[in-house]
Design an enzyme around this catalytic site. Sequence first.
Site, PDB file in Angstrom:
ATOM      1  CB  CYS A  84      -1.078  -0.033   1.139  1.00 26.76           C
ATOM      2  SG  CYS A  84      -2.204   1.084   1.119  1.00 26.76           S
ATOM      3  CG  HIS A  88      -3.397  -3.223   3.674  1.00 20.96           C
ATOM      4  ND1 HIS A  88      -2.299  -2.464   4.160  1.00 20.96           N
ATOM      5  CD2 HIS A  88      -4.157  -2.392   3.063  1.00 20.96           C
ATOM      6  CE1 HIS A  88      -2.515  -1.296   3.933  1.00 20.96           C
ATOM      7  NE2 HIS A  88      -3.547  -1.260   3.225  1.00 20.96           N
ATOM      8  CD  GLU A 118      -0.427  -4.994   5.877  1.00 26.47           C
ATOM      9  OE1 GLU A 118      -0.159  -5.682   4.912  1.00 26.47           O
ATOM     10  OE2 GLU A 118      -0.648  -4.001   6.180  1.00 26.47           O
TER      11      GLU A 118
END
Lengths: 293, 186
Positions: B80, B170, B172
Amino acid sequence: MTFDKKQYALNKELAQMLKGGVIMDVTTPEQAKIAEEAGACAVMALERIPADIRAAGGVSRMSDPAMINGIQEAVSIPVMAKCRIGHFVEAQILEAIEIDYIDESEVLSPADDVYHIDKTRFKVPFVCGAKNLGEALRRINEGAAMIRTKGEPGTGDIIQAVSHMRMTNSAIAKITSMREDELFNEAKELQVPYELVQYVHDNGKLPVVNFAAGGIATPADAALMMQLGADGVFVGSGIFKSKNPAKRAEAIVKAVTNYTDAKMIAELSKNLGEAMVGINKDEITLLMAERGI
Amino acid sequence: MTTIGILAVQGAFIEHEHMLNKLGAETIQLRQKSDLYKNFDRLVLPGGESTVQGKLLKELNMFDILKEKIENGMPVLATCAGLILLAENISNDTRTYFKTLPVTVKRNAYGRQLGSFHYDGIIKGIGKFPMEFIRAPYIEEVRNDVEILAEVNKKITAVKYKNQIGVSFHPELCDNDKLHRMFLNL
């Protein structure tokens, strides 16, 4: 509209992206640009900063949407705005102008002395203030995707933000160490659903990001809140009520990133010019933190 | 044993740390210049606000050292805001940063938070992958030998170029660690 779990996840995640950052109160597009250039990770658009709201008295409401639009056009970072506690139509208006985050805020005059907004009915995320764990979990149950302390706004006095952060975190630590059969009673005491208490017990933290807000005026204040466990900070009157807003804002941003490095914070604290004068919390008659519990 | 330096000046860096630690990798947080002299052989540029991260990188004197490491081949995973830091061009912003990834990125390409969305997509070499797009950018154009790893509705959302993986979503924030595994094998 019914509660949209995926949207709520995305809204909590936007708050995660703001972590380690500083959200600054701004009243004009020019201030918004100064804030963005100084390293704000988001701005809070409002007509008057809390110190002036406190000084002016009277009823304080949502800002003019035209003024908020002006700020949205001026910056590329997320833009937040405040609505009154319980004023779901102000919230609908803010959603209609595609605000990135709504702060259902005790800084404005409450519109409802019993009910908060049912935030599960909105697509846009909400941040709410909380003095303690019970308030935090009640707001989360109503759909808040981010929590902040309810430090006394517009005072430049950090004492209440500190006390809220400590109370919330010690209550979390207490729940973490409880036996599972004690959680039912804890849920009853806190007036929140069992599942939220169980989440805190299992994870040792709130299910959403928790920022510090209210009374932060110096890089040291910001670092203090970070060391006490805040995920990031809101700075309201502290910046644009000081002598050199851009310099102070930059210093606070860096202090939040390196909040344990006292040498760096010492450097950052040099020659910032006058801080906001502030008012001691004992000198004020209106405690905004008592609004909406 | 590999050690991963995670840029920790602002944003969602702890999420990367947790995922990489679960995979058995050592991590350190990079918050200031002195951290860059510690031992690490891979780099993560996390999500957050690119304007804030870019400014802090420069003012904390971290920028040149990290740029050199990337140019010298240190494997990088950028998500991002991190993708924006790597991009050679940003179509709707005059600010650019490392410029080591020959792509053109559009910031906040899906609009404000109401435009944020979840998408179950496919990453080349991995397969199905849950993608969270949060005020996300996308890649408008790739140059040189940039390999496209994922597209969503005909917009490029993940690329690989030499030592760099850049994604606009994302990884994560989901339970799937396969992109992080790909990064560890880079």
